[in-house]
Every structure is written in structure tokens, then in C-alpha cells.
Scaffold this motif. Structure first.
Motif, PDB file in Angstrom:
ATOM      1  N   LYS A 106       0.838  -1.201   0.000  1.00 15.82           N
ATOM      2  CA  LYS A 106       0.000   0.000   0.000  1.00 15.82           C
ATOM      3  C   LYS A 106       0.874   1.254   0.000  1.00 15.82           C
ATOM      4  CE  LYS A 106      -3.812  -2.255   2.449  1.00 15.82           C
ATOM      5  NZ  LYS A 106      -4.682  -2.234   3.654  1.00 15.82           N
ATOM      6  N   PRO A 107       0.330   2.401  -0.445  1.00 11.50           N
ATOM      7  CA  PRO A 107       1.097   3.654  -0.456  1.00 11.50           C
ATOM      8  C   PRO A 107       1.707   3.964   0.907  1.00 11.50           C
ATOM      9  CG  PRO A 107      -0.952   3.942  -1.650  1.00 11.50           C
ATOM     10  CD  PRO A 107      -1.029   2.585  -1.007  1.00 11.50           C
ATOM     11  N   LYS A 108       2.943   4.468   0.881  1.00  7.17           N
ATOM     12  CA  LYS A 108       3.678   4.720   2.121  1.00  7.17           C
ATOM     13  C   LYS A 108       3.530   6.143   2.632  1.00  7.17           C
ATOM     14  CE  LYS A 108       5.747   0.637   1.981  1.00  7.17           C
ATOM     15  NZ  LYS A 108       5.542  -0.417   2.992  1.00  7.17           N
ATOM     16  N   ASN A 109       3.231   7.093   1.751  1.00  9.55           N
ATOM     17  CA  ASN A 109       3.201   8.503   2.143  1.00  9.55           C
ATOM     18  C   ASN A 109       1.992   9.204   1.530  1.00  9.55           C
ATOM     19  OD1 ASN A 109       5.979   8.733   3.473  1.00  9.55           O
ATOM     20  ND2 ASN A 109       6.538   7.934   1.458  1.00  9.55           N
ATOM     21  N   ALA A 110       1.613  10.316   2.138  1.00  9.69           N
ATOM     22  CA  ALA A 110       0.490  11.104   1.628  1.00  9.69           C
ATOM     23  C   ALA A 110       0.833  11.696   0.267  1.00  9.69           C
ATOM     24  CB  ALA A 110       0.151  12.222   2.609  1.00  9.69           C
ATOM     25  N   SER A 131       5.125   5.703  -4.251  1.00 13.88           N
ATOM     26  CA  SER A 131       4.744   6.530  -3.094  1.00 13.88           C
ATOM     27  C   SER A 131       5.874   6.670  -2.087  1.00 13.88           C
ATOM     28  CB  SER A 131       3.510   5.946  -2.403  1.00 13.88           C
ATOM     29  OG  SER A 131       3.811   4.697  -1.802  1.00 13.88           O
ATOM     30  N   GLN A 132       6.819   5.753  -2.088  1.00 17.58           N
ATOM     31  CA  GLN A 132       7.959   5.861  -1.175  1.00 17.58           C
ATOM     32  C   GLN A 132       8.784   7.108  -1.466  1.00 17.58           C
ATOM     33  OE1 GLN A 132       9.056   1.607  -2.214  1.00 17.58           O
ATOM     34  NE2 GLN A 132       9.819   1.681  -0.119  1.00 17.58           N
ATOM     35  N   TYR A 133       8.656   7.625  -2.680  1.00 15.83           N
ATOM     36  CA  TYR A 133       9.437   8.785  -3.104  1.00 15.83           C
ATOM     37  C   TYR A 133       8.710  10.120  -2.914  1.00 15.83           C
ATOM     38  CZ  TYR A 133      13.172   6.150  -5.453  1.00 15.83           C
ATOM     39  OH  TYR A 133      14.254   5.362  -5.741  1.00 15.83           O
ATOM     40  N   PHE A 134       7.470  10.116  -2.472  1.00 18.48           N
ATOM     41  CA  PHE A 134       6.704  11.361  -2.437  1.00 18.48           C
ATOM     42  C   PHE A 134       7.420  12.487  -1.672  1.00 18.48           C
ATOM     43  CE2 PHE A 134       2.263   9.302  -3.289  1.00 18.48           C
ATOM     44  CZ  PHE A 134       2.664   9.035  -4.583  1.00 18.48           C
ATOM     45  N   PRO A 135       8.000  12.236  -0.487  1.00 12.06           N
ATOM     46  CA  PRO A 135       8.719  13.320   0.198  1.00 12.06           C
ATOM     47  C   PRO A 135       9.896  13.851  -0.615  1.00 12.06           C
ATOM     48  CG  PRO A 135       8.198  11.567   1.736  1.00 12.06           C
ATOM     49  CD  PRO A 135       7.896  11.033   0.365  1.00 12.06           C
ATOM     50  N   GLY A 178      17.467   6.045  -7.829  1.00 13.71           N
ATOM     51  CA  GLY A 178      17.054   4.655  -7.722  1.00 13.71           C
ATOM     52  C   GLY A 178      17.183   4.147  -6.310  1.00 13.71           C
ATOM     53  N   HIS A 179      16.343   3.169  -5.962  1.00 14.90           N
ATOM     54  CA  HIS A 179      16.412   2.527  -4.652  1.00 14.90           C
ATOM     55  C   HIS A 179      16.477   1.012  -4.824  1.00 14.90           C
ATOM     56  CE1 HIS A 179      14.333   0.755  -0.980  1.00 14.90           C
ATOM     57  NE2 HIS A 179      15.415   1.308  -0.480  1.00 14.90           N
ATOM     58  N   SER A 180      17.373   0.376  -4.104  1.00 13.75           N
ATOM     59  CA  SER A 180      17.449  -1.073  -4.023  1.00 13.75           C
ATOM     60  C   SER A 180      17.534  -1.706  -5.423  1.00 13.75           C
ATOM     61  CB  SER A 180      16.251  -1.597  -3.230  1.00 13.75           C
ATOM     62  OG  SER A 180      16.430  -2.941  -2.836  1.00 13.75           O
ATOM     63  N   MET A 181      16.617  -2.618  -5.765  1.00 21.45           N
ATOM     64  CA  MET A 181      16.670  -3.279  -7.067  1.00 21.45           C
ATOM     65  C   MET A 181      16.471  -2.289  -8.211  1.00 21.45           C
ATOM     66  SD  MET A 181      14.516  -6.636  -8.239  1.00 21.45           S
ATOM     67  CE  MET A 181      14.165  -6.998  -9.949  1.00 21.45           C
ATOM     68  N   MET A 187      15.132   6.409   2.316  1.00 23.38           N
ATOM     69  CA  MET A 187      14.683   7.064   1.089  1.00 23.38           C
ATOM     70  C   MET A 187      14.245   8.509   1.303  1.00 23.38           C
ATOM     71  SD  MET A 187      12.535   3.943  -0.656  1.00 23.38           S
ATOM     72  CE  MET A 187      12.250   4.747  -2.233  1.00 23.38           C
ATOM     73  N   LYS A 188      13.859   8.860   2.541  1.00 25.51           N
ATOM     74  CA  LYS A 188      13.402  10.223   2.784  1.00 25.51           C
ATOM     75  C   LYS A 188      14.191  10.916   3.895  1.00 25.51           C
ATOM     76  CE  LYS A 188       9.517   8.503   5.606  1.00 25.51           C
ATOM     77  NZ  LYS A 188       8.044   8.538   5.766  1.00 25.51           N
ATOM     78  N   CYS A 189      15.418  10.454   4.127  1.00 27.39           N
ATOM     79  CA  CYS A 189      16.238  11.071   5.167  1.00 27.39           C
ATOM     80  C   CYS A 189      16.895  12.351   4.642  1.00 27.39           C
ATOM     81  CB  CYS A 189      17.291  10.087   5.686  1.00 27.39           C
ATOM     82  SG  CYS A 189      18.628   9.733   4.520  1.00 27.39           S
ATOM     83  N   GLU A 190      17.393  13.148   5.553  1.00 29.27           N
ATOM     84  CA  GLU A 190      18.012  14.428   5.204  1.00 29.27           C
ATOM     85  C   GLU A 190      19.231  14.254   4.302  1.00 29.27           C
ATOM     86  OE1 GLU A 190      17.089  17.559   5.721  1.00 29.27           O
ATOM     87  OE2 GLU A 190      15.230  16.797   6.589  1.00 29.27           O
TER      88      GLU A 190
END
Length: 284
Positions: A50-54, A93-97, A149-152, A268-271
Motif C-alpha cells: 500500500k502507499p507509504k506517504n500522503a 509513493s515511497q518517493y513522495f517526500p 534509484g532505490h534497491s533493485m 529514502m526520505k532522510c536528510e
């Protein structure tokens, strides 16, 4: 189920793992075709999380047709495009921030759900499908500024030979640079029959004419001349920080930003990711 295989990092003895090994080997011996069909569904079907972020204000949802099915895209901002490609069993959605940050810097952030992931079409997920999906996304845009890119998703991005990625900066988050070792090691640790796994691999590489032994993100990253920043948590349980560290030491255009306590997904959304993006666009 595939998530439990690919994200299994325990090397300790497990009765359950031994049982899996015995049962899958027996299944393959007694009913090889049925076993291979079952293995294909198990090993190549990602979890549709499911989506991770708003959803950020102003997000535009779209579609891109690919050989793997309809890909759902998410676009935010205006200007040159940064493409964002997620990992196995992930979603855009993991990338929204991060997309909000990219848009605030005067760029278009374009993320999408891989085939078989999120809201995109398709059933199976593997490197050839990931590469094919990315190529369709790149064909759909004009001015590509870079890729995240993230992971795979990092492995498939490095594997992609699309002209629009040539000499473009890369931001790689928790990358899988030792893809084959990571893949085969994960399946072996799960106890799953390696003979049965090889049968599934053989089918994919023949269908796509994509030899699995040709997949080598580490060596191919070394051939790139564009700036690359890797952001990787030192305690990542799913992809090896030590491999990213070695890449930064051996490759002139690769630098490493180490994090602590961010794991494989939160990173993925850290500073440090936001700051690394800023550094890349300053270099560009």
C-alpha cells in the motif's frame, strides 16, 4: 511470499528452511512442470504494498504503455525531469517526500510503479521487466536531468542502456551493486530448491534473451563517467553497505554518504538523501 525469500538475511540453521528445501526438491522431482509454474508465481510475484506517504498537492497521475503492461506514473513540479525508480515490492509513493524536494528545486520529479507493483499492470517482476519499464518511461519524456534509484531499482537503472541516461547523474539509495550474489544468496538462505530456482531463471533469460550472468551493476557503474552519489545505511540488512563503500573507494566518480539508523526503507526520505540531491544538481 517472495518478500520472505528475497528479504531473508538469516544464516542460522532453521528447521523450516530445511523443510522448504526438502519439499521443493521433492515437488520438482515428482511434478517438474507444476513445480516450475508454482515457483514462477512464488519467486517472480512481488508484494503489492500500500502507499507509504500522503500524496503531495499538485501531483499529476498518468499512464505510460510498456511491453510489460500499463505503468502508472506520478509527476510533480516543472522543468527538466528526474526519474525515480523504486525497488522490489516497493511503490512510487515511497518517493513522495523526495519528489516534493526535487520539485522545489525547479525540476519535474517523475516516479512510477514498476511492472507488477503498485497500481501498474503486469504480474511478474525481474530485472528484464524493470529495465523494460524504465525504457518505456524514458521514451515518454524529453529532457531527462538525472535518475534516483532505490534497491533493485538501482540495479535495473545501471543495466539500462537508454540514450537519455548516458552521462546523467545518479542518486543511488541502498543500491544492489552485487545483484547476482545478493539474489542467489537470498534464495539459498531461504532453503528453496536452487535447481528449481535455476529453472525459473532459465525461462526468464530465454524469454527475454537477457542472460542473467550479464547482470553486473558494479562493473557497469564503474564504466559510467557521470557523478554518482550513493546513500546507504551502515546497518542495512538487505543490501551490503560494504559493497557501496568499496565502490566509492574504487570508482572516481562515485561518492558515498553513510547513514545510521535509517535501515533499507526509511533512508529514502532522510536528510542525507535530500542534501545529496542538492549536491548533484550543484555539480550539474
Amino acid at each position: 511470499m517472495s518478500e520472505k525469500i528475497y528479504f531473508n538475511t538469516s544464516s542460522k540453521f532453521s528447521f523450516k528452511r530445511s523443510l522448504v528445501n526438502m519439499s521443493t526438491r521433492l515437488h520438482h522431482r515428482l511434478a517438474p512442470r507444476h513445480a516450475e509454474n508454482t515457483a514462477r508465481k512464488l519467486l517472480l510475484t512481488p508484494v503489492r504494498t500500500k502507499p507509504k506517504n500522503a500524496v503531495p498537492a499538485g501531483m499529476v497521475k498518468g499512464k505510460v504503455e510498456s511491453k510489460e503492461g500499463t505503468l502508472i506514473t506520478y509527476s510533480l513540479g516543472s522543468g527538466p525531469v528526474w526519474v525515480l525508480t523504486h525497488g522490489w515490492s516497493g511503490t512510487a509513493s515511497q518517493y513522495f517526500p523526495l519528489m516534493e524536494h526535487i520539485a522545489s528545486r525547479g525540476y519535474t520529479a517523475l516516479a512510477y510503479d514498476h511492472p507488477g507493483h503498485g497500481e501498474s499492470g503486469g504480474v511478474y517482476g525481474h530485472i528484464p521487466a524493470f529495465v523494460g519499464g524504465l525504457e518505456a518511461i524514458l521514451d515518454s519524456v524529453d529532457d531527462v536531468a538525472g535518475l534516483v534509484g532505490h534497491s533493485m531499482g538501482t540495479a535495473s537503472a545501471i543495466e539500462c542502456h537508454h540514450q537519455k541516461l548516458v552521462d546523467k547523474p545518479l542518486l543511488l539509495i541502498a543500491p544492489v551493486l552485487d545483484y547476482l550474489d545478493n539474489l542467489f544468496g537470498s534464495v539459498a538462505r531461504s532453503g528453496y530448491s536452487m535447481r528449481l530456482f535455476h529453472a525459473v531463471v532459465e525461462e526468464v533469460q530465454e524469454s527475454y534473451r537477457y542472460p542473467i550472468q550479464s547482470i553486473d551493476p558494479y562493473s557497469k557503474l564503474n564504466l559510467r563517467r557521470s557523478p554518482t552519489i550513493i546513500v546507504h545505511d551502515e546497518a542495512d540488512k538487505f543490501t551490503k553497505f560494504s559493497v557501496s563503500q568499496r565502490a566509492a573507494q574504487e570508482m572516481e566518480n562515485v561518492s558515498l554518504v553513510a547513514t545510521q539508523g535509517q535501515g533499507h526503507g526509511r533512508v529514502m526520505k532522510c536528510e542525507q538523501v535530500l542534501a545529496s540531491f542538492d549536491k548533484l544538481i550543484d555539480k550539474s
